[in-house]
Design an enzyme around this catalytic site. Structure first.
Site, PDB file in Angstrom:
ATOM      1  N   GLY A  12     -22.009 -15.987 -42.417  1.00  0.00           N
ATOM      2  CA  GLY A  12     -22.212 -16.725 -43.239  1.00  0.00           C
ATOM      3  C   GLY A  12     -21.249 -18.157 -43.921  1.00  0.00           C
ATOM      4  N   ALA A  13     -21.549 -18.666 -44.950  1.00  0.00           N
ATOM      5  CA  ALA A  13     -20.823 -19.914 -45.796  1.00  0.00           C
ATOM      6  C   ALA A  13     -19.194 -19.557 -45.119  1.00  0.00           C
ATOM      7  CB  ALA A  13     -20.765 -20.581 -47.106  1.00  0.00           C
ATOM      8  N   SER A  40     -28.763 -10.585 -37.174  1.00  0.00           N
ATOM      9  CA  SER A  40     -27.946 -12.266 -36.493  1.00  0.00           C
ATOM     10  C   SER A  40     -27.466 -11.396 -34.429  1.00  0.00           C
ATOM     11  CB  SER A  40     -26.781 -13.037 -37.243  1.00  0.00           C
ATOM     12  OG  SER A  40     -27.078 -12.803 -38.371  1.00  0.00           O
ATOM     13  N   ARG A  99      -9.211  -5.332 -53.666  1.00  0.00           N
ATOM     14  CA  ARG A  99      -8.143  -6.639 -53.787  1.00  0.00           C
ATOM     15  C   ARG A  99      -7.226  -5.431 -54.789  1.00  0.00           C
ATOM     16  NH1 ARG A  99     -12.520 -11.228 -55.235  1.00  0.00           N
ATOM     17  NH2 ARG A  99     -12.233 -12.162 -53.498  1.00  0.00           N
ATOM     18  N   CYS A 134     -12.190 -16.401 -55.300  1.00  0.00           N
ATOM     19  CA  CYS A 134     -12.035 -18.324 -55.079  1.00  0.00           C
ATOM     20  C   CYS A 134     -11.742 -18.937 -56.598  1.00  0.00           C
ATOM     21  CB  CYS A 134     -13.020 -19.117 -54.760  1.00  0.00           C
ATOM     22  SG  CYS A 134     -14.599 -17.895 -55.920  1.00  0.00           S
ATOM     23  N   LYS A 218     -11.664 -10.672 -62.925  1.00  0.00           N
ATOM     24  CA  LYS A 218     -11.156 -10.812 -61.717  1.00  0.00           C
ATOM     25  C   LYS A 218      -9.638 -11.879 -61.953  1.00  0.00           C
ATOM     26  CE  LYS A 218     -14.915  -9.860 -58.590  1.00  0.00           C
ATOM     27  NZ  LYS A 218     -16.229 -10.648 -57.654  1.00  0.00           N
ATOM     28  N   ARG A 240     -21.409 -21.139 -64.022  1.00  0.00           N
ATOM     29  CA  ARG A 240     -21.882 -21.585 -62.960  1.00  0.00           C
ATOM     30  C   ARG A 240     -21.892 -23.286 -63.606  1.00  0.00           C
ATOM     31  NH1 ARG A 240     -20.811 -19.456 -58.560  1.00  0.00           N
ATOM     32  NH2 ARG A 240     -21.387 -18.011 -58.392  1.00  0.00           N
ATOM     33  N   HIS A 247     -15.454 -25.158 -56.788  1.00  0.00           N
ATOM     34  CA  HIS A 247     -14.871 -25.478 -58.052  1.00  0.00           C
ATOM     35  C   HIS A 247     -14.144 -26.105 -58.878  1.00  0.00           C
ATOM     36  CE1 HIS A 247     -17.126 -21.695 -57.568  1.00  0.00           C
ATOM     37  NE2 HIS A 247     -15.982 -21.192 -57.503  1.00  0.00           N
TER      38      HIS A 247
HETATM   39  C1  2RA Z   1     -18.436 -17.155 -57.110  1.00  0.00           C
HETATM   40  N1  2RA Z   1     -15.922 -16.123 -57.428  1.00  0.00           N
HETATM   41  O1  2RA Z   1     -17.811 -17.832 -57.611  1.00  0.00           O
HETATM   42  C2  2RA Z   1     -17.845 -16.158 -56.758  1.00  0.00           C
HETATM   43  C3  2RA Z   1     -17.396 -16.281 -55.143  1.00  0.00           C
HETATM   44  N2  2RA Z   1     -16.764 -14.852 -54.515  1.00  0.00           N
HETATM   45  O2  2RA Z   1     -19.247 -16.469 -57.914  1.00  0.00           O
END
Ligand code: 2RA
Length: 339
Positions: A12-13, A40, A99, A134, A218, A240, A247
């Site tokens: 994955g990334a 994989s 978490r 993140c 979160k 988004r 970000h």
């Molecule tokens: C997002 N925080 O950016 C989430 C990824 N874990 O969608």
């Protein structure tokens, strides 16, 4: 002895970024087990001039593993994280699975390293350590140095989140849609059921009964845990945006005592993992492109919040690489603290 590692979700990334960061930081290891799904398993990958065969993740994958880095989604972490810990591995989990578990430290090394001080490599006792989300990491890298000086009472965050947060496939789809739109074609919408290119939309995480989405909650809950302050008021709106891998976040802070913008700028200039880009004369402030593939979080637009009396409020703008400091780098820095 250097620790034995396992990377869960290596294709994955974030899994790939784990390897990049391990190499960039010359992390000492005596062996690495590359783990992924059955799909994989058997594929080869080269890391640091050595050929590895990717193995299928099974309950037996963690025998003899000192540190296991997980980034394969919450269900894989929930299923295999405890198995790895029971095997004696120290798990650094990038998913949201643990978490908010009170027995699992949620750690940003520059912010709350003490939270994992009781976990020791080589004790034979496994453990789980959670990597924050993140958008939480990137926000708190900037907010915490200020919080330490003037205690944040309230934080309002607006995020502008990159495609990478939704995985490599989302990054590919953003690129594909952009081409299609420029060629006058219908955009392919598989990952998000709406056009992403030349558009933006409320974060794709599920919306809860209180009207916030999971991503926003979160930020609220993880901030309180990481700062160990159940009273700090946090609200967030997560969006988004059509950006590849970094970000951006607008952060408004209300303090318990005055903190002026010059003092704040100096504090941030001296903060670990932070770079200040705050050039009003040339209107040069943090951008996602400028922080992409970099370790540091960039902060700018540092200014007194004119809606607050005196110097009780500040507004700042933060950018950070979502795959690196937002995930892989933070996890490897946690692993470094175990050495
Ligand atoms: C997002 N925080 O950016 C989430 C990824 N874990 O969608």
């Amino acid at each position: 002895d250097a620790p034995s590692l396992a990377v869960v979700g290596v294709t994955g990334a974030v899994g790939q970024e784990f390897l990049s960061v391990l190499s960039d930081r010359s992390f000492p290891y005596r062996s690495i087990r590359m783990l992924a799904s059955k799909r994989s398993a058997g594929k080869h990958l080269t890391f640091e001039d050595k050929d590895y065969v990717i193995e299928e993740l099974t309950p037996e994958s963690f025998k003899g593993i000192d540190i296991a880095l997980f980034s394969a989604g919450g269900s894989i972490s929930k299923q295999f994280g405890p198995i790895a810990a029971d095997c004696g591995s120290i798990v650094v989990d990038n998913s949201s699975a643990f978490r908010m578990d009170e027995n699992v430290p949620l750690v940003i090394p520059e912010v709350n390293p003490h939270a994992m001080a009781h976990i020791k490599l080589g004790s034979g006792k496994g453990a789980l350590i959670a990597n924050p989300n993140c958008s939480t990491i990137i926000c708190l890298m900037a907010a915490t140095p200020l919080h330490r000086h003037a205690k944040v009472l309230r934080m309002v965050v607006s995020t502008y989140q990159a495609a990478s947060g939704a995985g490599a496939a989302a990054m590919e789809e953003l690129e594909q849609q952009t081409r299609e739109v420029l060629e006058g074609k219908e955009p392919t919408c598989n990952i998000f059921k709406q056009q992403y290119a030349f558009n933006l939309f409320s974060h794709n995480a599920p919306v809860l009964s209180n009207g916030y989405n999971e991503e926003e909650m979160k930020l609220v809950k993880e901030t309180r845990k990481i700062w160990n302050d159940m009273n700090v008021k946090v609200t967030a709106t997560c969006i988004r945006v059509p950006v590849m891998r970094a970000h951006a976040e607008s952060v408004n802070l209300q303090f318990e005592k005055p903190l002026d913008e010059d003092a704040a700028r100096e504090i941030l200039k001296n903060a670990a993992g932070v770079v200040v880009i705050d050039d009003r004369a040339s209107n040069h402030f943090p951008t996602p492109l400028e922080v992409s593939n970099k370790d540091d979080v960039a902060v700018g637009r540092i200014r007194r919040d004119v809606s607050q009396d005196g110097n009780f409020g500040l507004d700042v703008f933060v950018c950070g690489d979502q795959i690196r400091k937002g995930a892989a780098l933070n996890a490897i820095q946690i692993a470094e603290m175990l050495l």
